[in-house]
Design a protein around this motif. Structure first.
Motif, PDB file in Angstrom:
ATOM      1  N   GLU A 163      34.426  -3.733  25.738  1.00 22.12           N
ATOM      2  CA  GLU A 163      35.800  -4.036  25.379  1.00 22.12           C
ATOM      3  C   GLU A 163      36.090  -5.513  25.584  1.00 22.12           C
ATOM      4  O   GLU A 163      36.742  -6.155  24.787  1.00 22.12           O
ATOM      5  CB  GLU A 163      36.760  -3.212  26.227  1.00 22.12           C
ATOM      6  CG  GLU A 163      36.792  -1.757  25.819  1.00 22.12           C
ATOM      7  CD  GLU A 163      37.884  -1.016  26.540  1.00 22.12           C
ATOM      8  OE1 GLU A 163      39.027  -1.475  26.513  1.00 22.12           O
ATOM      9  OE2 GLU A 163      37.575   0.015  27.132  1.00 22.12           O
TER      10      GLU A 163
ATOM     11  N   ALA B  48      34.481  -7.493  22.782  1.00 26.64           N
ATOM     12  CA  ALA B  48      35.207  -7.381  21.517  1.00 26.64           C
ATOM     13  C   ALA B  48      36.442  -8.276  21.527  1.00 26.64           C
ATOM     14  O   ALA B  48      36.724  -8.970  20.559  1.00 26.64           O
ATOM     15  CB  ALA B  48      35.614  -5.937  21.285  1.00 26.64           C
TER      16      ALA B  48
ATOM     17  N   LYS C 201      29.660   2.755  24.868  1.00 21.19           N
ATOM     18  CA  LYS C 201      29.433   2.245  23.517  1.00 21.19           C
ATOM     19  C   LYS C 201      27.943   2.341  23.223  1.00 21.19           C
ATOM     20  O   LYS C 201      27.123   2.137  24.103  1.00 21.19           O
ATOM     21  CB  LYS C 201      29.879   0.786  23.454  1.00 21.19           C
ATOM     22  CG  LYS C 201      29.687   0.123  22.103  1.00 21.19           C
ATOM     23  CD  LYS C 201      30.117  -1.333  22.176  1.00 21.19           C
ATOM     24  CE  LYS C 201      29.959  -2.017  20.827  1.00 21.19           C
ATOM     25  NZ  LYS C 201      28.579  -2.012  20.339  1.00 21.19           N
TER      26      LYS C 201
ATOM     27  N   PHE D 144      31.586   3.841  18.810  1.00 21.50           N
ATOM     28  CA  PHE D 144      32.289   2.688  19.344  1.00 21.50           C
ATOM     29  C   PHE D 144      32.569   2.890  20.827  1.00 21.50           C
ATOM     30  O   PHE D 144      32.537   4.010  21.340  1.00 21.50           O
ATOM     31  CB  PHE D 144      33.619   2.482  18.613  1.00 21.50           C
ATOM     32  CG  PHE D 144      33.495   2.324  17.123  1.00 21.50           C
ATOM     33  CD1 PHE D 144      32.572   1.448  16.575  1.00 21.50           C
ATOM     34  CD2 PHE D 144      34.306   3.048  16.263  1.00 21.50           C
ATOM     35  CE1 PHE D 144      32.453   1.294  15.199  1.00 21.50           C
ATOM     36  CE2 PHE D 144      34.202   2.906  14.881  1.00 21.50           C
ATOM     37  CZ  PHE D 144      33.271   2.032  14.354  1.00 21.50           C
TER      38      PHE D 144
ATOM     39  N   ASN E 267      37.498  -2.271  17.316  1.00 22.19           N
ATOM     40  CA  ASN E 267      36.708  -1.038  17.389  1.00 22.19           C
ATOM     41  C   ASN E 267      36.478  -0.534  18.813  1.00 22.19           C
ATOM     42  O   ASN E 267      36.445   0.667  19.058  1.00 22.19           O
ATOM     43  CB  ASN E 267      35.346  -1.254  16.715  1.00 22.19           C
ATOM     44  CG  ASN E 267      35.421  -1.116  15.210  1.00 22.19           C
ATOM     45  OD1 ASN E 267      36.408  -0.617  14.678  1.00 22.19           O
ATOM     46  ND2 ASN E 267      34.398  -1.564  14.510  1.00 22.19           N
ATOM     47  N   ASN E 268      36.306  -1.455  19.754  1.00 19.15           N
ATOM     48  CA  ASN E 268      35.918  -1.030  21.107  1.00 19.15           C
ATOM     49  C   ASN E 268      37.070  -0.986  22.106  1.00 19.15           C
ATOM     50  O   ASN E 268      36.851  -0.765  23.295  1.00 19.15           O
ATOM     51  CB  ASN E 268      34.803  -1.944  21.623  1.00 19.15           C
ATOM     52  CG  ASN E 268      33.557  -1.808  20.771  1.00 19.15           C
ATOM     53  OD1 ASN E 268      33.121  -0.707  20.466  1.00 19.15           O
ATOM     54  ND2 ASN E 268      32.995  -2.934  20.359  1.00 19.15           N
TER      55      ASN E 268
END
Lengths: 223, 210
Positions: free
Chosen positions: A31, A34, B35, B40, B128-129
């Motif tokens: 996360e 990203a 992930k 994802f 997405n994540n």
């Protein structure tokens, strides 16, 4: 006796908790990665749509599908091009969601590498519809929306494009992300954040095969 | 005697707690935030027991049963339970049928999914994540019609986009050395099977458990 039992067990419990904390940290890493990738974009926040499309895994099939294979460059910078977005209404007030989001890119053809017809070889000014656009999100902020991680073309670079003509005379890129290659592309090949990582291997394979297939015709651009 | 039993009880409790801490931190346990190539990262804030709201375009273009089949594909013998709801809140996926722009869009694109998170009461795009509140799931009627999609391929397109909405990615280029992976998460033309494929079942289990 109590100390003999409790001290080793307390150490074991502390170690277990430590491993758990470290593991939790690692699992949250994607996360953070990203979010960091989004922040590196220059102008607008960038988001992706995932989707279904016609996929080709070799260049011969791509060429068969394409009406034109060219080396071309955009005439204008991305922010000066026309962006088209249509929206769906949401179930609640003040909600809307992109239905279509793309960019109309006028391009100068520098070389035709392959063409289904003789007439298209003379088509030196073409319009390509890029599956990336700008939309207004529900918070009122303009954002960039890329289909499957597609990055817009720069007007300072030459691109090899596999193109399919639509019924309006404009062109779509065959294989989307994997039908567009920079003619001079060295450092970017290693930059897996530039497109979804799932495309990296296929993109690299198709790029190598394309440049080998049209090696003679591309010589003037790579020397 | 009582003191000895108390010691044993404390020791046993510590062993159990230590074991739980260790095993919950290993890869043996599934983790909804994890992930991998085939799914994802991040979680769904309301989990995989979730409602889906159908926009009027779904019925008007005649795709209600396609989306019903898509939900059933993922619900079949899995912990996923996506159910149809005539209302929508911040945990409800939104299903649409669209058309590519005035016939000038890309007819090779048959479906798309976008993710949303709610920030300060407003639904905005999510990566997405990240953790998602919900997704928009769209299939494009004119693109599928231009390819003469039959029922199986149209169902697969809907199931593919619904698969994205529960965090599943496209099938990897090569998976365990196999060039062809039997899955609705292939990004190319595919006809949906009557029963969830073993690859898709395995993806559900890896991401969301049993």
């Amino acid at each position: 006796m109590l100390k003999k039992v409790l001290i080793p067990l307390s150490i074991a419990a502390a170690l277990g908790a430590g491993v758990f904390t470290y593991s939790s940290f690692q699992q949250n890493e994607p996360e953070k990665t990203a979010a960091a990738a989004v922040q590196t974009q220059k102008d607008l926040p960038v988001y992706e749509t995932n989707g279904s499309y016609e996929v080709f895994s070799n260049v011969d099939d791509m060429e068969k599908k394409a009406d034109l294979v060219v080396v071309a460059t955009p005439k204008k910078a991305f922010d000066q091009r026309k962006h088209i977005t249509t929206y769906f209404d949401g179930p609640n007030a003040n909600e809307k969601y992109p239905e279509n989001c793309f960019t109309i890119t006028d391009m100068k053809v520098k070389k035709v590498l392959s063409s289904k017809t003789e007439a298209k070889k003379k088509d030196l000014d073409i319009t390509v519809l890029e599956p990336v656009g700008i939309y207004k999100d529900n918070d009122g902020v303009n954002k960039k929306l890329r289909f499957e991680g597609y990055e817009e073309m720069s007007n300072s670079k030459d691109y090899i494009l596999y193109l399919e003509e639509n019924d309006k005379g404009n062109y779509n890129i065959v294989n989307i992300v994997d039908g567009k290659f920079e003619v001079k592309d060295t450092a970017k090949k290693a930059d897996k954040d530039s497109y979804l990582s799932e495309h990296a291997e296929l993109h690299s394979n198709l790029e190598k095969a394309t440049k080998a297939k049209f090696k003679k015709q591309l010589a003037e651009f790579t020397e | 005697m009582l003191k000895s039993k108390l010691k044993k009880f404390i020791a046993a409790s510590l062993i159990v707690l230590t074991s739980l801490s260790f095993f919950s931190s290993t890869s043996f346990a599934y983790d909804a935030n994890s992930k991998a190539d085939r799914y994802f990262g991040g979680n769904l804030t309301a989990g995989i027991n979730r409602p889906a709201w159908y926009h009027s375009s779904v019925a008007s273009y005649g795709y209600t049963s396609h989306f019903d089949s898509a939900r059933a594909y993922w619900n079949n013998n899995t912990p996923v339970n996506i159910w149809k709801w005539d209302q929508a809140n911040n945990s409800t996926d939104r299903y649409y049928v669209g058309t590519t722009y005035q016939g000038a869009g890309n007819l090779n694109i048959t479906g798309a999914q976008g993710a949303y998170k709610v920030v300060n009461g407003v639904a905005v795009s999510a990566t997405n994540n990240e953790n998602w509140n919900y997704s928009t799931v769209t299939i494009y009627h004119n693109a599928m019609a231009s390819k003469n999609y039959d029922r199986g391929k149209a169902n697969a397109t809907a199931a593919h986009e619904v698969g994205h909405s529960i965090k599943f990615a496209h099938t990897p280029l090569n998976w365990l050395g196999q060039e062809y992976v039997d899955s609705v998460m292939r990004s190319d033309d595919y006809s949906m099977k009557a029963i969830t494929t073993s690859y898709d079942l395995d993806t559900v289990h890896q991401k969301w458990g049993y």
